[in-house]
Design a protein around this motif. Sequence first.
Motif, PDB file in Angstrom:
ATOM      1  N   PRO A 115     -12.835 -11.360   0.270  1.00  0.00           N
ATOM      2  CA  PRO A 115     -12.103 -12.527  -0.227  1.00  0.00           C
ATOM      3  C   PRO A 115     -12.832 -13.232  -1.367  1.00  0.00           C
ATOM      4  N   GLU A 116     -14.162 -13.268  -1.316  1.00  0.00           N
ATOM      5  CA  GLU A 116     -14.908 -13.984  -2.373  1.00  0.00           C
ATOM      6  C   GLU A 116     -14.741 -13.312  -3.749  1.00  0.00           C
TER       7      GLU A 116
ATOM      8  N   MET B   1      -3.424 -11.583   6.019  1.00  0.00           N
ATOM      9  CA  MET B   1      -2.707 -11.788   4.755  1.00  0.00           C
ATOM     10  C   MET B   1      -3.351 -11.014   3.613  1.00  0.00           C
ATOM     11  N   ALA B   2      -2.507 -10.306   2.891  1.00  0.00           N
ATOM     12  CA  ALA B   2      -3.037  -9.495   1.780  1.00  0.00           C
ATOM     13  C   ALA B   2      -3.650 -10.401   0.710  1.00  0.00           C
ATOM     14  N   TYR B   3      -4.450  -9.830  -0.162  1.00  0.00           N
ATOM     15  CA  TYR B   3      -5.113 -10.580  -1.228  1.00  0.00           C
ATOM     16  C   TYR B   3      -4.140 -11.040  -2.312  1.00  0.00           C
ATOM     17  N   ILE B   4      -2.986 -10.382  -2.420  1.00  0.00           N
ATOM     18  CA  ILE B   4      -1.985 -10.801  -3.400  1.00  0.00           C
ATOM     19  C   ILE B   4      -0.701 -11.114  -2.649  1.00  0.00           C
ATOM     20  N   LYS B   5       0.222 -11.811  -3.315  1.00  0.00           N
ATOM     21  CA  LYS B   5       1.414 -12.302  -2.609  1.00  0.00           C
ATOM     22  C   LYS B   5       2.442 -11.172  -2.442  1.00  0.00           C
ATOM     23  N   VAL B   6       2.381 -10.536  -1.281  1.00  0.00           N
ATOM     24  CA  VAL B   6       3.372  -9.502  -0.956  1.00  0.00           C
ATOM     25  C   VAL B   6       4.265 -10.032   0.166  1.00  0.00           C
ATOM     26  N   GLU B   7       5.394  -9.365   0.350  1.00  0.00           N
ATOM     27  CA  GLU B   7       6.323  -9.815   1.394  1.00  0.00           C
ATOM     28  C   GLU B   7       5.676  -9.653   2.770  1.00  0.00           C
ATOM     29  N   GLU B   8       5.769 -10.705   3.579  1.00  0.00           N
ATOM     30  CA  GLU B   8       5.167 -10.698   4.910  1.00  0.00           C
ATOM     31  C   GLU B   8       5.824  -9.653   5.812  1.00  0.00           C
ATOM     32  N   GLY B   9       5.030  -9.058   6.676  1.00  0.00           N
ATOM     33  CA  GLY B   9       5.586  -8.216   7.736  1.00  0.00           C
ATOM     34  C   GLY B   9       5.806  -6.760   7.354  1.00  0.00           C
ATOM     35  N   ILE B  10       5.761  -6.447   6.057  1.00  0.00           N
ATOM     36  CA  ILE B  10       5.895  -5.041   5.659  1.00  0.00           C
ATOM     37  C   ILE B  10       4.506  -4.414   5.720  1.00  0.00           C
ATOM     38  N   PRO B  11       4.369  -3.324   6.478  1.00  0.00           N
ATOM     39  CA  PRO B  11       3.021  -2.787   6.650  1.00  0.00           C
ATOM     40  C   PRO B  11       2.510  -1.985   5.458  1.00  0.00           C
ATOM     41  N   GLY B  12       1.180  -2.052   5.291  1.00  0.00           N
ATOM     42  CA  GLY B  12       0.415  -1.171   4.417  1.00  0.00           C
ATOM     43  C   GLY B  12       0.961  -0.965   3.027  1.00  0.00           C
ATOM     44  N   ILE B  13       0.968   0.284   2.636  1.00  0.00           N
ATOM     45  CA  ILE B  13       1.269   0.640   1.252  1.00  0.00           C
ATOM     46  C   ILE B  13       2.708   0.289   0.885  1.00  0.00           C
ATOM     47  N   ARG B  14       3.589   0.190   1.891  1.00  0.00           N
ATOM     48  CA  ARG B  14       4.983  -0.130   1.563  1.00  0.00           C
ATOM     49  C   ARG B  14       5.122  -1.544   1.010  1.00  0.00           C
ATOM     50  N   ARG B 147      -8.072   3.352  -0.886  1.00  0.00           N
ATOM     51  CA  ARG B 147      -8.663   2.223  -1.624  1.00  0.00           C
ATOM     52  C   ARG B 147      -7.609   1.223  -2.071  1.00  0.00           C
ATOM     53  N   TYR B 148      -6.433   1.731  -2.391  1.00  0.00           N
ATOM     54  CA  TYR B 148      -5.326   0.848  -2.806  1.00  0.00           C
ATOM     55  C   TYR B 148      -4.922  -0.045  -1.626  1.00  0.00           C
ATOM     56  N   VAL B 149      -4.758   0.567  -0.468  1.00  0.00           N
ATOM     57  CA  VAL B 149      -4.316  -0.166   0.725  1.00  0.00           C
ATOM     58  C   VAL B 149      -5.373  -1.187   1.172  1.00  0.00           C
ATOM     59  N   ASP B 150      -6.626  -0.759   1.274  1.00  0.00           N
ATOM     60  CA  ASP B 150      -7.671  -1.653   1.797  1.00  0.00           C
ATOM     61  C   ASP B 150      -8.229  -2.589   0.722  1.00  0.00           C
ATOM     62  N   GLY B 151      -8.239  -2.137  -0.529  1.00  0.00           N
ATOM     63  CA  GLY B 151      -8.768  -2.977  -1.610  1.00  0.00           C
ATOM     64  C   GLY B 151      -7.926  -4.231  -1.808  1.00  0.00           C
ATOM     65  N   LEU B 152      -6.648  -4.181  -1.392  1.00  0.00           N
ATOM     66  CA  LEU B 152      -5.782  -5.356  -1.480  1.00  0.00           C
ATOM     67  C   LEU B 152      -5.554  -5.970  -0.101  1.00  0.00           C
ATOM     68  N   ASP B 153      -6.277  -5.446   0.890  1.00  0.00           N
ATOM     69  CA  ASP B 153      -6.229  -5.957   2.259  1.00  0.00           C
ATOM     70  C   ASP B 153      -4.798  -6.039   2.791  1.00  0.00           C
ATOM     71  N   SER B 154      -4.047  -4.967   2.615  1.00  0.00           N
ATOM     72  CA  SER B 154      -2.640  -5.036   3.041  1.00  0.00           C
ATOM     73  C   SER B 154      -2.518  -4.939   4.563  1.00  0.00           C
TER      74      SER B 154
END
Lengths: 190, 177
Positions: A115-116, B1-14, B147-154
């Motif tokens: 997060p940071e 909560m993901a690092y960017i504003k994505v729609e809530e409740g949709i899992p992972g890469i979707r 990396r895409y999925v976890d780098g944005l903490d989805s």
Amino acid sequence: MAYIQLNNGLPGITGLLENRVDTAAPIRELTQILLRGKSTLTEMERELIATIVSFKNECRFCTKAHAATVIALGGSKELLDTVYHDLENAQLSEKMKSLLVIGSKVQEIGKAVLPEHIERAKKAGATDKEIHDTVLIAALFCLYNRYVDGMGAYCPEDPAYYQKLAARLTTIGYDRPKDAMARKGEESFK
Amino acid sequence: MAYIKVEEGIPGIRSLFKFSPETGKPLCDLAEVLLRGPSPLSSSERELIAAFVSNRNNCMFCMNSHAAAARFLFDEDKQVVDDLLKNQTADSLSPKMKALLWIAGKVQSNGKSVTPEDIENARKEGANDTDIHDTVLIAASFSMFNRYVDGLDSYTPANEEDYLEMGKRMGQKGYHI
């Protein structure tokens, strides 16, 4: 010599992509969107993300290719050296530095992005799309670097090859070159 | 909560595909051609490589979803999936598949760690150029997807059961959205 028999004499990633146009098509399309599509990051800034990730993955072919592209887009060798070894003192905006930190974390592993790191980028004015694109560009080059080195692809030593490649990547971009002669020119670097 | 504003409740890469449909399309095309397109490796074997690499990258969303797809596709042989991912044994797999998974593991850590001996060993067990190519590119591609999925903490559903339906759909319909 690559670990498998290719249907062409092109070096590095270009030989792999030409060998398998079926799997290459979506990879090329994704790269063209991310590195040349509409973005608030300049093409040079996006190429810098590709370069720092390739450097950290120690992929010689991709590092040389994208470093040459950064230079073709107005960057310098000095800028690249600072980005590689002393990022915080690079002549870049705070936003760009924070995005390159995120790219470097993605290179390690996705969960290394904390997060940071995101907070720092947002504080420096990075938008969600810029953060998204940074993460995906860094992730994409983790694919490319592994594909190139995992297949043992040939890496030319002649800097003229990378200048020629960079000239293509800054004009045509990442779409498959339609001109077979352009490919012949690059095949001569054996 | 993901690092960017994505729609809530949709899992992972979707959720990321929904945030950025333009990049989502080639990403889905890539998964489809790699895991469902023509290959000497079966779709179940290719899903297993994907789950194996995701597990090594500690990406729980991709590991669980591709393990579920592999279990669905292996059908009555689905135990091989849990043998590999949970019990760390590849004994129920063919020597060729073991040699290819060894290469995939090398690609996951770094492309340069693949050696000519690793390739030779896979050939000795019957792997051809396409088996080797597809293994390397699947492992490289999941080093991206993870990396895409976890780098944005989805959003990553916690339980294996949460992925049952997803795996079935991936097994039946593939990756075209």
